[in-house]
Motif scaffolding. Structure first.
Motif, PDB file in Angstrom:
ATOM      1  N   LEU A 266       0.829  -1.207   0.000  1.00  0.00           N
ATOM      2  CA  LEU A 266       0.000   0.000   0.000  1.00  0.00           C
ATOM      3  C   LEU A 266       0.865   1.258   0.000  1.00  0.00           C
ATOM      4  CD1 LEU A 266      -2.863  -0.947   2.513  1.00  0.00           C
ATOM      5  CD2 LEU A 266      -3.091  -0.557   0.055  1.00  0.00           C
ATOM      6  N   ILE A 267       1.896   1.274   0.835  1.00  0.00           N
ATOM      7  CA  ILE A 267       2.788   2.438   0.924  1.00  0.00           C
ATOM      8  C   ILE A 267       3.600   2.585  -0.360  1.00  0.00           C
ATOM      9  CG2 ILE A 267       4.777   3.433   2.130  1.00  0.00           C
ATOM     10  CD1 ILE A 267       3.761   2.037   4.676  1.00  0.00           C
ATOM     11  N   VAL A 268       4.169   1.464  -0.815  1.00  0.00           N
ATOM     12  CA  VAL A 268       5.005   1.496  -2.023  1.00  0.00           C
ATOM     13  C   VAL A 268       4.175   1.884  -3.242  1.00  0.00           C
ATOM     14  CG1 VAL A 268       6.339   0.080  -3.631  1.00  0.00           C
ATOM     15  CG2 VAL A 268       6.730  -0.126  -1.172  1.00  0.00           C
ATOM     16  N   GLY A 269       2.989   1.276  -3.377  1.00  0.00           N
ATOM     17  CA  GLY A 269       2.121   1.577  -4.522  1.00  0.00           C
ATOM     18  C   GLY A 269       1.771   3.050  -4.604  1.00  0.00           C
ATOM     19  N   ALA A 270       1.438   3.637  -3.439  1.00  0.00           N
ATOM     20  CA  ALA A 270       1.115   5.067  -3.408  1.00  0.00           C
ATOM     21  C   ALA A 270       2.352   5.912  -3.686  1.00  0.00           C
ATOM     22  CB  ALA A 270       0.522   5.428  -2.044  1.00  0.00           C
ATOM     23  N   GLY A 271       3.508   5.448  -3.204  1.00  0.00           N
ATOM     24  CA  GLY A 271       4.748   6.211  -3.356  1.00  0.00           C
ATOM     25  C   GLY A 271       5.274   6.276  -4.771  1.00  0.00           C
ATOM     26  N   ILE A 272       5.013   5.228  -5.579  1.00  0.00           N
ATOM     27  CA  ILE A 272       5.545   5.222  -6.955  1.00  0.00           C
ATOM     28  C   ILE A 272       4.433   5.415  -7.988  1.00  0.00           C
ATOM     29  CG2 ILE A 272       7.532   3.816  -6.342  1.00  0.00           C
ATOM     30  CD1 ILE A 272       6.165   1.374  -7.446  1.00  0.00           C
TER      31      ILE A 272
ATOM     32  N   LEU B 270       1.291   3.860  -8.584  1.00  0.00           N
ATOM     33  CA  LEU B 270       0.626   2.760  -9.274  1.00  0.00           C
ATOM     34  C   LEU B 270      -0.877   3.017  -9.383  1.00  0.00           C
ATOM     35  CD1 LEU B 270       2.309  -0.451  -7.768  1.00  0.00           C
ATOM     36  CD2 LEU B 270       2.936   0.816  -9.827  1.00  0.00           C
ATOM     37  N   THR B 271      -1.503   2.474 -10.415  1.00  0.00           N
ATOM     38  CA  THR B 271      -2.955   2.575 -10.568  1.00  0.00           C
ATOM     39  C   THR B 271      -3.629   1.603  -9.598  1.00  0.00           C
ATOM     40  OG1 THR B 271      -3.054   0.817 -12.230  1.00  0.00           O
ATOM     41  CG2 THR B 271      -2.666   3.076 -13.028  1.00  0.00           C
ATOM     42  N   ASN B 272      -4.941   1.738  -9.400  1.00  0.00           N
ATOM     43  CA  ASN B 272      -5.670   0.830  -8.510  1.00  0.00           C
ATOM     44  C   ASN B 272      -5.550  -0.617  -8.961  1.00  0.00           C
ATOM     45  OD1 ASN B 272      -6.531   2.854  -6.798  1.00  0.00           O
ATOM     46  ND2 ASN B 272      -8.465   3.189  -7.880  1.00  0.00           N
ATOM     47  N   GLU B 273      -5.597  -0.823 -10.282  1.00  0.00           N
ATOM     48  CA  GLU B 273      -5.478  -2.180 -10.821  1.00  0.00           C
ATOM     49  C   GLU B 273      -4.099  -2.765 -10.510  1.00  0.00           C
ATOM     50  OE1 GLU B 273      -5.692  -4.524 -15.138  1.00  0.00           O
ATOM     51  OE2 GLU B 273      -6.217  -2.390 -15.015  1.00  0.00           O
ATOM     52  N   GLN B 274      -3.053  -1.949 -10.689  1.00  0.00           N
ATOM     53  CA  GLN B 274      -1.694  -2.413 -10.396  1.00  0.00           C
ATOM     54  C   GLN B 274      -1.511  -2.660  -8.902  1.00  0.00           C
ATOM     55  OE1 GLN B 274       0.310   0.966 -12.192  1.00  0.00           O
ATOM     56  NE2 GLN B 274       1.093  -0.292 -13.877  1.00  0.00           N
ATOM     57  N   LEU B 275      -2.130  -1.808  -8.085  1.00  0.00           N
ATOM     58  CA  LEU B 275      -2.019  -1.947  -6.639  1.00  0.00           C
ATOM     59  C   LEU B 275      -2.714  -3.226  -6.169  1.00  0.00           C
ATOM     60  CD1 LEU B 275      -0.971  -0.689  -4.069  1.00  0.00           C
ATOM     61  CD2 LEU B 275      -3.068   0.664  -3.916  1.00  0.00           C
ATOM     62  N   THR B 276      -3.859  -3.549  -6.778  1.00  0.00           N
ATOM     63  CA  THR B 276      -4.565  -4.785  -6.449  1.00  0.00           C
ATOM     64  C   THR B 276      -3.682  -5.995  -6.724  1.00  0.00           C
ATOM     65  OG1 THR B 276      -6.703  -3.777  -6.962  1.00  0.00           O
ATOM     66  CG2 THR B 276      -6.610  -6.191  -6.934  1.00  0.00           C
ATOM     67  N   TYR B 277      -2.998  -5.963  -7.882  1.00  0.00           N
ATOM     68  CA  TYR B 277      -2.079  -7.064  -8.219  1.00  0.00           C
ATOM     69  C   TYR B 277      -0.958  -7.138  -7.195  1.00  0.00           C
ATOM     70  CZ  TYR B 277       1.522  -9.821 -10.478  1.00  0.00           C
ATOM     71  OH  TYR B 277       2.475 -10.775 -10.728  1.00  0.00           O
TER      72      TYR B 277
ATOM     73  N   LEU C  28     -17.261  -3.831   4.975  1.00  0.00           N
ATOM     74  CA  LEU C  28     -17.188  -5.003   4.097  1.00  0.00           C
ATOM     75  C   LEU C  28     -16.971  -4.655   2.629  1.00  0.00           C
ATOM     76  CD1 LEU C  28     -20.110  -7.110   5.630  1.00  0.00           C
ATOM     77  CD2 LEU C  28     -17.661  -7.515   5.915  1.00  0.00           C
ATOM     78  N   SER C  29     -16.795  -3.367   2.321  1.00  0.00           N
ATOM     79  CA  SER C  29     -16.627  -2.967   0.924  1.00  0.00           C
ATOM     80  C   SER C  29     -15.383  -3.569   0.264  1.00  0.00           C
ATOM     81  CB  SER C  29     -16.602  -1.438   0.798  1.00  0.00           C
ATOM     82  OG  SER C  29     -15.539  -0.880   1.543  1.00  0.00           O
ATOM     83  N   PRO C  30     -14.230  -3.749   0.984  1.00  0.00           N
ATOM     84  CA  PRO C  30     -13.079  -4.388   0.327  1.00  0.00           C
ATOM     85  C   PRO C  30     -13.396  -5.784  -0.205  1.00  0.00           C
ATOM     86  CG  PRO C  30     -12.386  -3.346   2.369  1.00  0.00           C
ATOM     87  CD  PRO C  30     -13.883  -3.290   2.347  1.00  0.00           C
ATOM     88  N   VAL C  31     -14.301  -6.502   0.503  1.00  0.00           N
ATOM     89  CA  VAL C  31     -14.684  -7.847   0.066  1.00  0.00           C
ATOM     90  C   VAL C  31     -15.516  -7.765  -1.206  1.00  0.00           C
ATOM     91  CG1 VAL C  31     -15.848  -9.993   0.719  1.00  0.00           C
ATOM     92  CG2 VAL C  31     -14.651  -8.646   2.462  1.00  0.00           C
ATOM     93  N   ALA C  32     -16.476  -6.841  -1.231  1.00  0.00           N
ATOM     94  CA  ALA C  32     -17.357  -6.691  -2.397  1.00  0.00           C
ATOM     95  C   ALA C  32     -16.586  -6.258  -3.636  1.00  0.00           C
ATOM     96  CB  ALA C  32     -18.456  -5.682  -2.077  1.00  0.00           C
ATOM     97  N   GLU C  33     -15.565  -5.424  -3.440  1.00  0.00           N
ATOM     98  CA  GLU C  33     -14.824  -4.874  -4.582  1.00  0.00           C
ATOM     99  C   GLU C  33     -13.748  -5.816  -5.117  1.00  0.00           C
ATOM    100  OE1 GLU C  33     -13.290  -1.263  -3.020  1.00  0.00           O
ATOM    101  OE2 GLU C  33     -15.265  -0.291  -2.853  1.00  0.00           O
ATOM    102  N   SER C  34     -13.364  -6.830  -4.345  1.00  0.00           N
ATOM    103  CA  SER C  34     -12.286  -7.732  -4.758  1.00  0.00           C
ATOM    104  C   SER C  34     -12.783  -8.780  -5.753  1.00  0.00           C
ATOM    105  CB  SER C  34     -11.687  -8.443  -3.531  1.00  0.00           C
ATOM    106  OG  SER C  34     -11.148  -7.503  -2.635  1.00  0.00           O
TER     107      SER C  34
END
Length: 434
Positions: free
Chosen positions: A28-34, A36-43, A205-211
């Motif tokens: 989460l920290i690295v993705g925000a720091g460089i 990354l898009t939401n799709e890339q962060l999910t991966y 519970l939104s993280p579950v619904a969105e995954s």
């Protein structure tokens, strides 16, 4: 120890919960720091969880080439966060993974040499390091108990009640529970704490619904790795060596808990497994991996020291990485609840460090100074005043920003000055007398 499949699953899941927050926060920290898009962060999050499982299995599986053979859980090292963001922003994400790959290869190559340094890790050093690890983790637990650093409701009465309430449940289970119930006290505390938190609207519970339901890892997902010697590769090699120093303290703590003496050959296999985990991190675009000390406290609390529990946790992490929707369930646990459980786990790490130090001859002023300076510098100094070395070059800050690293290096260096050199002089004096 013979455990049923249900008990094994419960204990394994307890280990997953203990390390999950620490594992997820890095991507989460690295993705925000460089950027990354939401799709890339999910991966990134999914592959990180999966590789934590693979890395842990590699470390527990003791064979002729690699594996410490102790109940070790591996996760991405926090030491690498700053360097990865710096490299990613200046040289690109592909350079990050090129440098991780090379650093992993270097660890595999130097494992044999590094294992020969076991004489520099007597109880006064390992006990100090384990104590420092626990002390530096306590602020993380307290921040989470209050609701998470930077949260709008930080320190609210609700968060404090949930955090300390979770801790109280765990303590009551340890006081009145027996056998297996006592062994999974942390898991029960977290589950009950989360149920109570849901009545206060703190379970989202939104993280579950969105995954998504399924995710397949692909090698070099972010592109073909690039290799830049300075500073990316040299920086990541330094990060990897620092991680080995941290891991050494955890290995000795677990060997003591499990009553298994480790030799330099065991350390060699352990370091090599860590190097392999780092290489896999470079191939699948995740992170460098190191031992997670919070799980040491959990092993001490539960009293269950079998490797099969860690195998179970490892396979669970692989499953969570392949099925993000299941993995997202662990994200619904409120930080205050997790923080309450962490106080018990991290506190046990401190307790075990003190227990290891009980074997030290404290009639020696030198040993007292080693513990005093290393804990003072690392466990308390840098942890309490992290900005003290802010003006140092970034390459040096890799060593000074982490209380664990600085404290470990202080203990090792002072032990060399006070004990190793002293013993060499004593040997020379005996030879002259003879």
């Amino acid at each position: 120890m013979n455990l049923s499949k249900g008990k094994m699953a419960s204990l394994g899941f307890q280990h997953v919960l203990a390390m999950y927050a620490g594992a997820v926060i890095v991507p989460l920290i690295v993705g925000a720091g460089i950027g990354l898009t939401n799709e890339q962060l999910t991966y990134l999050i999914s592959i990180d969880i999966l590789m934590c499982g693979v890395a842990s299995i590699l470390q527990v599986w003791k064979n002729r080439f690699s594996g410490i053979g102790l109940p070790v859980v591996l996760g991405c090292t926090f030491t690498a966060v700053g360097p990865i963001i710096a490299i990613g922003n200046e040289y690109g994400v592909t350079s990050v993974y090129g440098s991780i790959l090379v650093s992993g290869l270097v660890v595999v190559v130097i494992a044999k040499f590094f294992s020969k340094l076991i004489k520099f890790f007597p109880p006064v050093v390992t006990g100090s390091v384990v104590t420092i690890i626990g002390i530096t983790l306590i602020p993380v637990a307290m921040n989470d108990l209050a609701g998470g650093e930077g949260s709008e409701n930080f320190g609210s009465l609700t968060n404090l009640a949930l955090g300390f309430g979770t801790l109280l449940i765990i303590l009551l289970i340890f006081r009145f529970g027996k056998g297996f119930v006592q062994a999974i006290a942390i898991l029960i505390g977290i589950l009950l704490g989360t149920i109570v938190a849901s009545f206060f609207g703190q379970v989202d519970l939104s993280p579950v619904a969105e995954s998504s339901w399924f995710h397949m890892p692909t090698p070099f997902h972010f592109g073909v790795p690039e290799f830049h010697l300075t500073p990316p590769i040299l920086t990541m090699i330094l990060v990897a060596i620092v991680s080995l120093v941290e891991s050494t303290g955890v290995y000795f703590a677990l060997s003591d808990i499990c009553d298994k003496k480790i030799e330099d050959k065991d350390l060699e296999r352990g370091y090599r497994a860590e190097g392999l985990a780092i290489i896999f991190g470079g191939i699948f675009n995740s992170f460098p991996y190191t031992t997670f000390s919070q799980n040491v406290g959990l092993i001490q609390l539960s009293g269950v020291r079998t490797n099969n529990v860690i195998y179970t946790a490892g396979f669970m992490l692989v499953l969570l990485g392949l099925v993000p929707k299941i993995g997202a369930l662990t994200l619904v646990i409120p930080k205050s609840v997790l923080g309450g459980a962490m106080i018990a786990m991290f506190g046990m790490v401190i307790s075990y460090g003190i227990k290891m130090l009980s074997k030290v001859d404290f009639s020696s002023q030198e040993n007292l100074l080693i513990v005093a300076c290393s804990v003072g510098m690392g466990g308390l100094g840098v942890t309490v005043v992290p900005e003290i070395f802010a003006d140092f070059p970034e390459s040096v800050q890799i060593l000074t920003d982490s209380g664990i690293v600085l404290g470990s290096l202080t203990a090792i260096c002072l032990n060399i000055v006070f004990n190793v050199r002293k013993s060499k002089k004593a040997i020379l004096a005996e030879k002259k007398t003879a």
